[in-house]
Design a protein around this motif. Structure first.
Motif, PDB file in Angstrom:
ATOM      1  N   ASN A  77       0.807  -1.227   0.000  1.00 12.99           N
ATOM      2  CA  ASN A  77       0.000   0.000   0.000  1.00 12.99           C
ATOM      3  C   ASN A  77       0.837   1.273   0.000  1.00 12.99           C
ATOM      4  OD1 ASN A  77      -1.612  -2.135   1.971  1.00 12.99           O
ATOM      5  ND2 ASN A  77      -2.928  -1.061   0.541  1.00 12.99           N
ATOM      6  N   ASN A  78       0.220   2.335  -0.447  1.00  9.81           N
ATOM      7  CA  ASN A  78       0.765   3.678  -0.265  1.00  9.81           C
ATOM      8  C   ASN A  78      -0.140   4.424   0.715  1.00  9.81           C
ATOM      9  OD1 ASN A  78       2.979   3.611  -1.951  1.00  9.81           O
ATOM     10  ND2 ASN A  78       1.854   4.337  -3.741  1.00  9.81           N
ATOM     11  N   PHE A  79       0.422   4.784   1.843  1.00 13.26           N
ATOM     12  CA  PHE A  79      -0.311   5.566   2.855  1.00 13.26           C
ATOM     13  C   PHE A  79       0.799   6.188   3.702  1.00 13.26           C
ATOM     14  CE2 PHE A  79      -4.227   5.144   5.954  1.00 13.26           C
ATOM     15  CZ  PHE A  79      -4.239   6.514   6.112  1.00 13.26           C
ATOM     16  N   TYR A  80       1.367   7.287   3.166  1.00 12.62           N
ATOM     17  CA  TYR A  80       2.611   7.831   3.712  1.00 12.62           C
ATOM     18  C   TYR A  80       2.500   8.279   5.164  1.00 12.62           C
ATOM     19  CZ  TYR A  80       5.422   7.668  -0.546  1.00 12.62           C
ATOM     20  OH  TYR A  80       6.176   7.240  -1.618  1.00 12.62           O
ATOM     21  N   GLU A  81       1.301   8.587   5.618  1.00 12.73           N
ATOM     22  CA  GLU A  81       1.143   8.945   7.029  1.00 12.73           C
ATOM     23  C   GLU A  81       1.610   7.792   7.915  1.00 12.73           C
ATOM     24  OE1 GLU A  81      -0.952   9.435   4.640  1.00 12.73           O
ATOM     25  OE2 GLU A  81      -2.108  11.273   4.884  1.00 12.73           O
ATOM     26  N   CYS A 135      -1.725   2.845 -10.214  1.00 12.69           N
ATOM     27  CA  CYS A 135      -0.876   3.758  -9.451  1.00 12.69           C
ATOM     28  C   CYS A 135       0.106   4.454 -10.385  1.00 12.69           C
ATOM     29  CB  CYS A 135      -0.135   2.957  -8.388  1.00 12.69           C
ATOM     30  SG  CYS A 135       0.854   3.998  -7.322  1.00 12.69           S
ATOM     31  N   MET A 141      -3.931  -2.828  -9.447  1.00 13.90           N
ATOM     32  CA  MET A 141      -4.611  -3.953  -8.813  1.00 13.90           C
ATOM     33  C   MET A 141      -6.102  -3.866  -9.095  1.00 13.90           C
ATOM     34  SD  MET A 141      -4.332  -2.963  -4.801  1.00 13.90           S
ATOM     35  CE  MET A 141      -5.294  -1.650  -4.068  1.00 13.90           C
ATOM     36  N   THR A 170      -6.928  14.617   4.522  1.00 15.16           N
ATOM     37  CA  THR A 170      -6.733  13.515   5.471  1.00 15.16           C
ATOM     38  C   THR A 170      -6.330  14.122   6.815  1.00 15.16           C
ATOM     39  OG1 THR A 170      -6.049  12.100   3.647  1.00 15.16           O
ATOM     40  CG2 THR A 170      -5.313  11.424   5.836  1.00 15.16           C
ATOM     41  N   TYR A 189      -2.356  15.381   3.888  1.00 20.46           N
ATOM     42  CA  TYR A 189      -2.495  14.897   2.516  1.00 20.46           C
ATOM     43  C   TYR A 189      -3.704  15.576   1.904  1.00 20.46           C
ATOM     44  CZ  TYR A 189      -2.040  11.508  -1.305  1.00 20.46           C
ATOM     45  OH  TYR A 189      -1.831  10.910  -2.530  1.00 20.46           O
ATOM     46  N   ARG A 223     -12.463   6.792   2.116  1.00 14.88           N
ATOM     47  CA  ARG A 223     -11.475   7.304   1.165  1.00 14.88           C
ATOM     48  C   ARG A 223     -12.147   7.550  -0.177  1.00 14.88           C
ATOM     49  NH1 ARG A 223      -7.456   2.759  -0.982  1.00 14.88           N
ATOM     50  NH2 ARG A 223      -6.902   4.492  -2.331  1.00 14.88           N
ATOM     51  N   GLY A 231      -3.687   6.605  -8.796  1.00 13.57           N
ATOM     52  CA  GLY A 231      -4.107   6.315  -7.421  1.00 13.57           C
ATOM     53  C   GLY A 231      -3.851   7.431  -6.434  1.00 13.57           C
ATOM     54  N   PHE A 232      -2.850   8.297  -6.692  1.00 14.02           N
ATOM     55  CA  PHE A 232      -2.556   9.320  -5.688  1.00 14.02           C
ATOM     56  C   PHE A 232      -3.673  10.341  -5.544  1.00 14.02           C
ATOM     57  CE2 PHE A 232      -0.533  11.361  -9.434  1.00 14.02           C
ATOM     58  CZ  PHE A 232      -0.867  12.702  -9.279  1.00 14.02           C
ATOM     59  N   SER A 234      -6.661   9.568  -4.964  1.00 16.07           N
ATOM     60  CA  SER A 234      -7.706   9.015  -4.081  1.00 16.07           C
ATOM     61  C   SER A 234      -7.262   9.064  -2.616  1.00 16.07           C
ATOM     62  CB  SER A 234      -8.060   7.598  -4.509  1.00 16.07           C
ATOM     63  OG  SER A 234      -6.936   6.759  -4.459  1.00 16.07           O
ATOM     64  N   LYS A 236      -6.980   9.022   1.343  1.00 14.58           N
ATOM     65  CA  LYS A 236      -7.461   8.043   2.331  1.00 14.58           C
ATOM     66  C   LYS A 236      -7.826   8.747   3.640  1.00 14.58           C
ATOM     67  CE  LYS A 236      -4.662   4.180   0.678  1.00 14.58           C
ATOM     68  NZ  LYS A 236      -3.648   3.177   1.048  1.00 14.58           N
TER      69      LYS A 236
HETATM   70  N1  MTE Z   1      -3.961   8.977   0.863  1.00 13.49           N
HETATM   71  C1  MTE Z   1      -3.255   9.421   1.912  1.00 13.49           C
HETATM   72  N2  MTE Z   1      -3.896  10.066   2.898  1.00 13.49           N
HETATM   73  N3  MTE Z   1      -1.908   9.233   2.008  1.00 13.49           N
HETATM   74  C2  MTE Z   1      -1.203   8.617   1.013  1.00 13.49           C
HETATM   75  O1  MTE Z   1       0.030   8.470   1.113  1.00 13.49           O
HETATM   76  N4  MTE Z   1      -1.305   7.531  -1.198  1.00 13.49           N
HETATM   77  C3  MTE Z   1      -2.013   7.557  -2.487  1.00 13.49           C
HETATM   78  C4  MTE Z   1      -3.489   7.197  -2.337  1.00 13.49           C
HETATM   79  N5  MTE Z   1      -4.077   7.860  -1.193  1.00 13.49           N
HETATM   80  C5  MTE Z   1      -1.925   8.144  -0.131  1.00 13.49           C
HETATM   81  C6  MTE Z   1      -3.328   8.343  -0.143  1.00 13.49           C
HETATM   82  C7  MTE Z   1      -1.402   6.722  -3.491  1.00 13.49           C
HETATM   83  S1  MTE Z   1       0.100   7.266  -4.104  1.00 13.49           S
HETATM   84  C8  MTE Z   1      -2.007   5.599  -3.971  1.00 13.49           C
HETATM   85  S2  MTE Z   1      -1.347   4.742  -5.302  1.00 13.49           S
HETATM   86  C9  MTE Z   1      -3.216   5.052  -3.350  1.00 13.49           C
HETATM   87  O2  MTE Z   1      -3.610   5.796  -2.193  1.00 13.49           O
HETATM   88  C10 MTE Z   1      -2.941   3.629  -2.926  1.00 13.49           C
HETATM   89  O3  MTE Z   1      -4.090   3.012  -2.405  1.00 13.49           O
HETATM   90  P1  MTE Z   1      -3.971   1.506  -1.870  1.00 13.49           P
HETATM   91  O4  MTE Z   1      -2.866   1.473  -0.882  1.00 13.49           O
HETATM   92  O5  MTE Z   1      -5.294   1.174  -1.291  1.00 13.49           O
HETATM   93  O6  MTE Z   1      -3.630   0.661  -3.067  1.00 13.49           O
END
Ligand code: MTE
Length: 316
Positions: A77-81, A135, A141, A170, A189, A223, A231-232, A234, A236
């Motif tokens: 996953n990408n969720f930098y937090e 992404c 995916m 976020t 974010y 999200r 994907g970025f 979207s 979360k």
């Molecule tokens: N939302 C937040 N708050 N923080 C993040 O780092 N990463 C984004 C996006 N939403 C991100 C985020 C990126 S780069 C992608 S590709 C998707 O979330 C990845 O979603 P997934 O992990 O469910 O595949």
């Protein structure tokens, strides 16, 4: 980097005074912020979320080969937090709790409102839609998402005539867990859509995945999924949605404008400055890395009319 929060001891004796006071300030501000729960718990993980499959977004109708295995989709996953490594979000899933949670709807609307997450879940009928998430890092995916069109929420709060964009925010990790927050990107974010993009029926306010409520690493409790964009876009774990007259600042665009545009429509013809976008690595159950050609708008041709007259090479 892995967080050490599990073994962290919080005490005024061993904490430098300034950090201690800062933490007290943060705790105070969190008490005024019902969106965030301080106690880490994965109480909601695995809770079933019922939704009828949407007939237009099935594997057959979309021509997808199969679903990405759940285990893979929830551990890459990408969720930098929660950290910058692909397995960090799952490892750090207890850093925040998605329940209780509120989300405030603000700005250019006639009916601004703060929703409790349960109220928001009941705003419209949940649907299961199988969308491919592509992404910007050139992997994709195929996943059964659960939610409803964002337009349901937009209509409920009645945008004013000035509302041209929507900004999705976020929680700020520097407020929620100051000791562990990284500085990977400008927080909170922030992402945004033009109003017509946000109103498009494909744009999904998303609460679940694989028949369950979103696990933390996927962006619990709510999200965005915008299936024709990278994907970025979207965001979360949303805490705020702001209707604006001006185009909002967005995190990746602020960090590197030449690499991450505001529109971010999936487009095999426009390479990222550091790599091609013409194909992608599909996350499947196979041990082999399967590459597939990337489709313009991620295969959702019906959105092309939103961009007629625009030069998508420049407005990438
Ligand atoms: N939302 C937040 N708050 N923080 C993040 O780092 N990463 C984004 C996006 N939403 C991100 C985020 C990126 S780069 C992608 S590709 C998707 O979330 C990845 O979603 P997934 O992990 O469910 O595949």
């Amino acid at each position: 980097m892995k967080y050490k929060f599990k073994s962290r001891t919080v005490s005024s004796e061993i904490t430098p005074q300034d950090i201690y006071h800062d933490r007290r300030r943060v705790v105070k501000s969190l008490m005024a912020l019902p969106a965030a729960a301080l106690l880490p718990t994965s109480a909601q993980a695995g809770t079933a979320l019922a939704a009828a499959p949407h007939p237009d977004y099935s594997l057959e109708k979309r021509g997808y080969d199969g679903l990405t295995p759940k285990k893979k989709a929830l551990s890459y996953n990408n969720f930098y937090e929660l950290g910058t490594g692909k397995d960090d979000p799952e490892f750090n899933k207890d850093l925040y709790s998605p329940e209780p949670w509120t989300i405030s709807i603000e700005g250019e609307v006639n009916k601004p409102r703060t929703f409790d997450i349960d109220q928001l879940r009941k705003l419209a009928t949940m649907e299961e839609r199988i969308y491919r998430l592509r992404c910007v890092e050139a992997w994709s995916m195929v996943v059964p998402w659960i939610g409803f069109s964002l337009s349901n929420l937009i209509n409920a709060v009645e945008p004013t005539g000035n509302a041209k964009y929507i900004n999705f925010l976020t929680f700020n990790p520097e407020e929620l867990f100051p000791d562990d927050a990284n500085r990977a990107i400008p927080w909170p974010y922030s992402e945004g859509l033009r109003m017509d993009e946000a109103m498009h029926p494909l744009t999904l306010l998303t609460f679940g995945i694989y028949g369950e409520q979103l696990p933390t690493q996927s962006g619990a409790p709510v999200r965005m999924i915008i299936p024709w964009k990278y994907g970025f876009k979207s965001g979360k774990a949303l805490t705020k949605i702001i209707f604006t007259e001006r185009k909002p600042h967005t995190s990746w665009n602020l960090l590197q404008p030449s690499e991450y545009g505001f529109y971010a429509n999936v487009n095999p013809e426009v390479p990222h400055p550091r790599w091609s976008q013409s194909s992608e690595k599909a996350l499947t159950s196979s041990l082999w890395v399967e590459r597939r050609p990337t489709e313009k708008f991620n295969g959702f041709d019906e959105v092309a009319s939103l961009y007629s007259g625009m030069d998508l090479n420049k407005l990438f």
